[in-house]
Motif scaffolding. Structure first.
Motif, PDB file in Angstrom:
ATOM      1  N   ASN A 179       0.819  -1.206   0.000  1.00 14.25           N
ATOM      2  CA  ASN A 179       0.000   0.000   0.000  1.00 14.25           C
ATOM      3  C   ASN A 179       0.855   1.258   0.000  1.00 14.25           C
ATOM      4  N   GLU A 180       1.916   1.263   0.797  1.00 13.54           N
ATOM      5  CA  GLU A 180       2.817   2.425   0.842  1.00 13.54           C
ATOM      6  C   GLU A 180       3.478   2.643  -0.510  1.00 13.54           C
ATOM      7  N   ALA A 181       3.926   1.545  -1.142  1.00 15.20           N
ATOM      8  CA  ALA A 181       4.606   1.671  -2.429  1.00 15.20           C
ATOM      9  C   ALA A 181       3.655   2.180  -3.511  1.00 15.20           C
ATOM     10  N   ARG A 182       2.449   1.624  -3.574  1.00 18.47           N
ATOM     11  CA  ARG A 182       1.502   2.046  -4.619  1.00 18.47           C
ATOM     12  C   ARG A 182       1.023   3.473  -4.389  1.00 18.47           C
ATOM     13  N   TYR A 183       0.783   3.828  -3.149  1.00 20.75           N
ATOM     14  CA  TYR A 183       0.317   5.187  -2.878  1.00 20.75           C
ATOM     15  C   TYR A 183       1.392   6.207  -3.227  1.00 20.75           C
ATOM     16  N   ARG A 184       2.624   5.949  -2.865  1.00 28.07           N
ATOM     17  CA  ARG A 184       3.706   6.884  -3.194  1.00 28.07           C
ATOM     18  C   ARG A 184       3.903   6.981  -4.703  1.00 28.07           C
ATOM     19  N   ARG A 185       3.798   5.869  -5.404  1.00 28.54           N
ATOM     20  CA  ARG A 185       3.953   5.900  -6.852  1.00 28.54           C
ATOM     21  C   ARG A 185       2.803   6.673  -7.500  1.00 28.54           C
ATOM     22  N   TYR A 186       1.586   6.510  -6.992  1.00 31.44           N
ATOM     23  CA  TYR A 186       0.433   7.231  -7.535  1.00 31.44           C
ATOM     24  C   TYR A 186       0.603   8.732  -7.350  1.00 31.44           C
ATOM     25  N   LYS A 187       1.017   9.162  -6.176  1.00 28.15           N
ATOM     26  CA  LYS A 187       1.205  10.586  -5.933  1.00 28.15           C
ATOM     27  C   LYS A 187       2.350  11.135  -6.774  1.00 28.15           C
ATOM     28  N   ALA A 188       3.415  10.359  -6.940  1.00 26.61           N
ATOM     29  CA  ALA A 188       4.527  10.811  -7.771  1.00 26.61           C
ATOM     30  C   ALA A 188       4.092  10.949  -9.226  1.00 26.61           C
ATOM     31  N   ASN A 189       3.285  10.012  -9.716  1.00 28.07           N
ATOM     32  CA  ASN A 189       2.797  10.099 -11.096  1.00 28.07           C
ATOM     33  C   ASN A 189       1.907  11.318 -11.295  1.00 28.07           C
ATOM     34  N   CYS A 190       1.063  11.626 -10.299  1.00 31.82           N
ATOM     35  CA  CYS A 190       0.218  12.819 -10.399  1.00 31.82           C
ATOM     36  C   CYS A 190       1.072  14.082 -10.474  1.00 31.82           C
ATOM     37  N   ALA A 191       2.142  14.136  -9.680  1.00 31.83           N
ATOM     38  CA  ALA A 191       3.022  15.304  -9.713  1.00 31.83           C
ATOM     39  C   ALA A 191       3.728  15.430 -11.050  1.00 31.83           C
TER      40      ALA A 191
END
Length: 1201
Positions: A242-254
């Motif tokens: 969950n931590e890995a996917r959430y961080r990747r999702y936020k990074a992709n949005c940025a």
């Protein structure tokens, strides 16, 4: 065998200023860009790698740590006694990765791996023990994944005081120097995750970046991305999926929000080679790093995790080969591995790497659907756009100029998956192509079928849908409607694409996705969609509240639900969000008997993080008067007043800091202003307490200073800012820790900016920089000053910034302070860029252009030379941003930042050597009947703003021999105001030479004027051949004509280009069009007379019903014919426009150059062809016919206003 000679260089440095730093009894180096040469003799270049033998003699009570393996230590017999440390590095590395740290370190060998050693200063040893307990897991995980041993003989981590280092981590070969700020003990909770990720990333850089190096600057993205990919593997395994996917999702949005300019293109000389390493600094550096990881993860999704793992293992195995090791990696080689090992097809890779790596911009998808009950299918409509205009970046890859790629959105390779959740289960549909038409309509078959329902007569007083006013909405049936089997739909559920997706589906489907989908990315997307709804129903608030209270949900997404409840809280919803937040907090942390907060208990870490975010969410709630509700202020005051941490084993420093910062986010109104004195007393008490017992890294004092500054700025009309200034100023004392000192300096800069403007704030910033001893503190002050300039935005004018301030900034830029601190130097340059109305980056067009390969095109962009702010600062002109910005030229010296000079080549033909140029796409082709000396078909394209009229120019190349010249002027462009930039230099963009010919195409001047101004935009193109010469002669009717045009429609303005222009001897008379217009007028008069006559004949029949019916049918018939003709015309125009875009043949003509020509041209008349003199004299041996050139220019208007 050749003779090998050893060269010994004895050297000493009298005054160490950069590269290596001495502070008390600690010596350490920093790996700043091109600063290794400042402390030891070397070839400081990324292409030069070699092995090192290192010896360091220090005092006997100090420890010297360097690269490689420690061979032995020698203790001298002299007084005072000294100790010599001997290291050997057998792996060839560049000079940048050579590091040294000397000090009275405490050495902590790793208990699980003998290759790892951790060192720090004695006071930090307890924190070090607790911090590095996990580190052996990351070390072994990387070795296991890569199937190889650590490439260096040992790995050392040294932790220094934060004020000593220039950044939080400095990576060297087998050595990493970090700040003790990342260390934490067992009482600290909030620092744990960030420190683990930081240490894991530093270790991954040892594999990719130090051991495996980029072959060229354009390949740096690949090594940075591979290091980030390894770090994501560590996060996934040890911190959770969950931590890995959430961080990747936020990074992709940025990335999707920021990837809109050429500065974020990963592999191009525009974005890497000529930025001198500054592309890795600041926010753009983070964006590039996140984008690199996202692209590699996209490749992993395409080929599968096992194949991607084999590629990385093959790269490491090749580097560790004993016969012929290869320790460099290029994008081309990685693409080859993806084809051979990853089994990805060549056509896919041929599109993937140029599109994602060479260009910039991410896909933006607007999606909506409708359910067809009769066919039981989903009709999905998709509109694909791009976050950036990519016309100008296509030329980076030598793309075919006649291809469809020039039309803007060129698409992306592959297809996107659409996942449909129905009553009978979930199904994936990889049916959405990412290339082709921007508008697409897909039909997706549904697997669930609706059972036949019997019609039930609605009860009395019930709604048409069967629900009752007095009861809650039914929760059993989760479908979006009774006529649909769909629960919810997701696009790209596995994040296989780096894309920004806007999906439109009913509210109930978003609620279903939030409540039933277990993926954290799906939950975050649902919360974002529900938060942005224009009207909020009770079911939406209930769903957000239920998710917030669900302890099984991921804590980061629960925080987003809390913030969504806060943003949806308003008078329209009766402050339901505020009530839900307060109720949730009190249910967890309040004693129901006495109604006061319980003593702190942070044993449940996820619950601790969620509760810590509640005060911040409550503080952001606003009432109808845009002020904080009274209940919110009372709630935060109550939490501050009754905080009790006596029986809690964990520190409440971050907890209190969050409470204090929430006070600064409040907006005080008439009802809540009475609580301000109580809140300030609590803040003052915390400040006094933190002075006696300093908190972890000064977190509490920093939050108090920040909150006091925010309150003072909001209530500046009621509070004397001088008192606040005097209150914060003592925290800038040199004895305070650097974090508190820097926060106090930033607060004072904010107050100065609010009171006296940007000029006074910059002067105070320069003063603070000169007084700040720590390198890292200087960098943070530079970042803050740049943000102040960005806040000022386009309102910065010459009146706001004085010349003395600009001179002071330039002196600081050229000083030793900036030379010793590369990061500060970069931010100083960015400040000057922002003040000049430009982007804060060094990104720009390099001096070395792409090699000429046929029809080379140079992108249309605005070139900005640095140096204009020295004389004056002008407000930024209201012109559209080009797709690629050029704050500075690549021929700037990064250390001296000199103003670039013009390229004075022999073959450059131009009279405007003092003008600033903007590059225009240009192609020069030879016609079939041209002479042999005219075979060159590439030219130099230059356009300068604010130039002179082309008619008044003198050709200074008449003495070069036989030349032929073609001059073409551009049409007038309408603009709200003229743009004029002087004292700029012409730069040669592109040229091609062969034996016996010389050809150069240049654009002499361009000037934008308003409509009606006789000084229009003029564009001069000159094509020269070595076998013809130009001489000024009297007017000759047989001379080549210059096409002039004062009329341009909207499409011509958008796609203005120079069409095929053939120079010939035959010219028609210029007065033919006037005769045609006279004939048209006479025909029109005859038609009017006929209409009058027919009207008199039918005057008596106007009351006849049959006549009226016939007249009505005739009108309808004519209307239908007109509509059909209009539709066909639009289709033809669209096809013609597409064809013109592909071939770039929209004609570009010139407006009149003097007042007499302007008077002869009537705006209501069609464009006229007017001849102007331009003579060609050829040699006797040449053919008598004039040479023919085919020139195409694609230019975009600088402004539409």
């Amino acid at each position: 065998m050749q003779n090998v000679k050893s060269v010994r260089v004895n050297y000493w440095v009298e005054k160490m200023e950069t590269g290596i730093h001495f502070e008390d009894n600690v010596v350490h180096t920093d790996n700043q860009i091109r600063r290794a040469r400042c402390w030891f003799p070397c070839i400081d270049d990324n292409n030069q790698r070699c092995c090192f033998d290192l010896e360091f003699t220090v005092a006997h009570n100090l420890v010297a740590v360097s690269n490689g393996s420690l061979l032995y230590q020698v203790l001298s017999k002299y007084e005072p006694p000294c100790k010599t440390y001997v290291y050997r590095l057998d792996v060839p590395v560049t000079a940048q990765w050579i590091s040294l740290a000397v000090g009275p370190f405490e050495i902590l060998p790793d208990q699980h791996n003998g290759l790892i050693s951790h060192m720090c200063l004695p006071p930090n040893l307890p924190k070090l023990r607790h911090t590095v307990e996990f580190f052996h897991n990351a070390f072994s995980e990387y070795e296991q994944y890569l199937d190889a041993k650590f490439p260096f003989g040992s790995y050392n981590q040294v932790f220094l005081s934060p004020e000593m280092a220039i950044s939080s981590s400095t990576v060297g070969a087998s050595l990493c120097i970090l700040t003790s700020q990342v260390l934490f003990d067992e009482k600290v909770i909030d620092q744990t995750i960030d420190t683990c990720i930081k240490l894991a990333f530093a270790l991954s850089r040892q594999w990719f970046g130090v051991y495996i190096t980029p072959e060229a600057p354009n390949d740096e993205w690949l090594l940075d991305g591979l290091a980030g990919f390894l770090t994501d593997l560590f996060i996934k395994k040890f911190l959770g999926n969950n931590e890995a996917r959430y961080r990747r999702y936020k990074a992709n949005c940025a990335v999707c929000k920021a990837d809109d300019s050429g500065a974020t293109a990963l592999s191009s000389s525009f974005a890497c080679k000529d930025l001198y390493g500054t592309h890795s600094i600041g926010l753009l550096g983070k964006i590039r790093s996140w984008k690199s990881v996202a692209i590699l993860q996209m490749l992993e999704k395409q080929m599968g995790p096992d194949f991607f793992k084999k590629i990385l293992q093959a790269i490491i195995c090749r580097a560790q080969s004993t016969t012929c090791p290869v320790r460099s990696l290029s994008t081309k080689e990685f693409r080859h591995f993806a084809n051979k090992i990853g089994n990805l097809e060549r056509p896919f890779l041929k599109e993937f790497f140029p599109r994602w790596v060479g260009l910039y911009g991410c896909p933006v998808l607007w999606m909506g659907f409708s359910y067809n009950k009769r066919k039981n299918i989903i009709e999905l409509a998709v509109l694909r756009e791009c976050t950036a205009t990519i016309d100008s970046s296509v030329s980076v890859l030598n793309a075919n100029p006649d291809s469809e790629n020039r039309d803007g959105d060129i698409g992306w390779p592959g297809v996107m998956t659409v996942r449909v959740y129905e009553l009978d289960g979930m199904s994936d549909h990889p049916d959405l192509p990412m290339a082709g038409d921007a508008w697409q309509l897909l039909e997706i078959a549904c697997h669930s079928k609706l059972a036949a329902r019997r019609y039930q007569k609605p009860k009395k007083g019930s709604k048409p849908d069967g629900s009752d006013d007095n009861g809650d909405l039914p929760t059993v049936d989760m479908r979006s409607s009774v006529d649909s089997p769909l629960l919810w739909i997701r696009a790209d559920p596995e994040m296989e694409y780096l894309a920004e997706i806007h999906f439109n589906q009913p509210v109930q489907m978003w609620i279903n996705q939030l409540e039933k989908d277990e993926d954290v990315v799906a939950q975050a997307q649902a919360i974002t969609a529900l938060e942005s709804l224009p009207e909020l129903s009770f079911s939406v608030l209930k769903a957000l509240n239920n998710f917030l209270t669900d302890s099984k949900a991921f804590w980061r997404v629960r925080i987003e639900a809390a913030l969504a409840l806060a943003s949806t809280s308003s008078e329209e919803t009766d402050m339901a969000g505020l009530q839900h937040l307060v109720k949730f907090y009190k249910s967890r942390r309040f004693d129901t008997d006495i109604g006061l907060p319980k003593p702190n208990d942070f044993s449940d870490f996820p619950e601790y993080f969620v509760l810590e975010a509640i005060p911040h969410a409550v503080a952001t709630i606003r009432a109808a008067d845009r002020k904080s509700p009274r209940e919110a202020v009372e709630f935060i005051l109550q939490l501050l007043k009754y905080n009790d941490n006596n029986e809690n084993p964990y520190s409440d420093v971050f907890w209190l800091a969050a409470l204090v910062q929430s006070v600064g986010e409040l907006e005080f109104g008439q009802q809540s202003i009475y609580f301000l004195s109580s809140l300030l007393k609590r803040i003052d008490r915390l400040l006094q307490f933190d002075r006696l017992m300093p908190s972890y890294n000064g977190i509490l004092t920093i939050s108090c200073i920040r909150t006091l500054t925010q309150i003072a700025l909001k209530l500046s009309g009621f509070i004397h800012l001088d008192h606040v200034f005097e209150l914060i100023k003592p925290f800038r004392d040199s004895k305070t820790i650097w974090q508190v000192r820097i926060e106090a300096s930033r607060a004072l800069l904010d107050l100065e900016h609010h009171c006296n403007g940007i000029n006074a704030a910059l002067l105070l910033f320069i003063k603070y920089i000169e007084e700040e001893p720590s390198l890292r503190g200087q960098v943070k002050l530079g970042v803050h000053a740049m943000r102040l300039c960005q806040i000022q935005g386009g309102s910065v004018s010459s009146e706001d910034i004085k010349a003395t301030t600009l001179v002071a900034l330039l002196h600081l830029l050229e000083s030793r302070i900036a030379f010793n601190n590369v990061f500060l130097r970069h931010y100083l340059f960015c400040i000057l860029q922002v003040l000049a109305g430009r982007s804060p980056t060094l990104y720009g067009v390099p001096k070395e252009k792409l090699p000429c390969m046929g029809n080379v095109e140079i992108c249309n962009e605005q070139k900005n030379n640095f140096g204009a702010p020295v004389n004056e600062i002008r407000p930024p002109q209201p012109q559209p941003q080009p797709p690629m910005e050029n704050p500075s030229h690549s021929n700037h010296s990064h250390d001296n930042l000199a103003i670039p000079e013009a390229s004075k080549e022999v073959d450059t033909v131009s009279n405007s050597h003092d003008r600033k140029t903007a590059v225009v796409k240009i192609r020069v082709k030879q016609s079939a009947t041209s002479s042999k000396a005219e075979e060159a078909d590439n030219g130099t394209a230059e356009r300068s703003e604010g130039g002179e009229r082309s008619e008044g120019r003198r050709n200074h190349d008449a003495d070069r021999g036989a030349t032929s010249s073609v001059s073409v002027d551009a049409p007038q462009r309408n603009s709200a105001e003229a743009v004029s930039i002087s004292n700029q230099n012409i730069e040669e963009v592109n040229s091609f030479h062969d034996h016996g010919s010389r050809i150069t195409a240049s654009i002499g001047s361009a000037k934008i004027a308003s409509e009606g101004d006789n000084f229009g935009k003029e564009l001069q193109c000159t094509a020269d051949s070595g076998n013809a010469s130009v001489h000024h002669q009297p007017d000759d009717p047989s001379s080549p004509s210059i096409i002039q045009d004062n009329y341009i429609d909207a499409e011509a303005k958008k796609y203005a280009s120079l069409q095929t222009l053939s120079i010939s001897r035959d010219d028609g008379p210029p007065f033919q069009e006037k005769e045609k217009e006279k004939k048209k007028k006479s025909k029109k008069k005859k038609k009017d007379k006929e209409k009058k006559r027919k009207g008199e004949e039918h005057k008596g029949e106007r009351n006849d019903p049959e006549y009226l019916e016939k007249k009505r049918l005739k009108k309808e018939k004519k209307y239908k014919e007109k509509e059909m003709a209009r539709i066909l015309g639009e289709v033809k125009a669209a096809s013609g426009e597409l064809k013109s875009k592909k071939e770039e043949t929209t004609s570009l003509t010139q407006m009149g150059g003097n007042k007499q020509e302007a008077d002869n041209m009537n705006s209501s008349e069609p464009p006229k062809v007017v001849t102007s003199k331009l003579e060609t004299r050829t040699e006797p041996t040449q053919p008598t016919s004039a040479p023919k050139f085919r020139i195409k220019i694609k230019s975009k208007p600088l402004s539409k206003s």
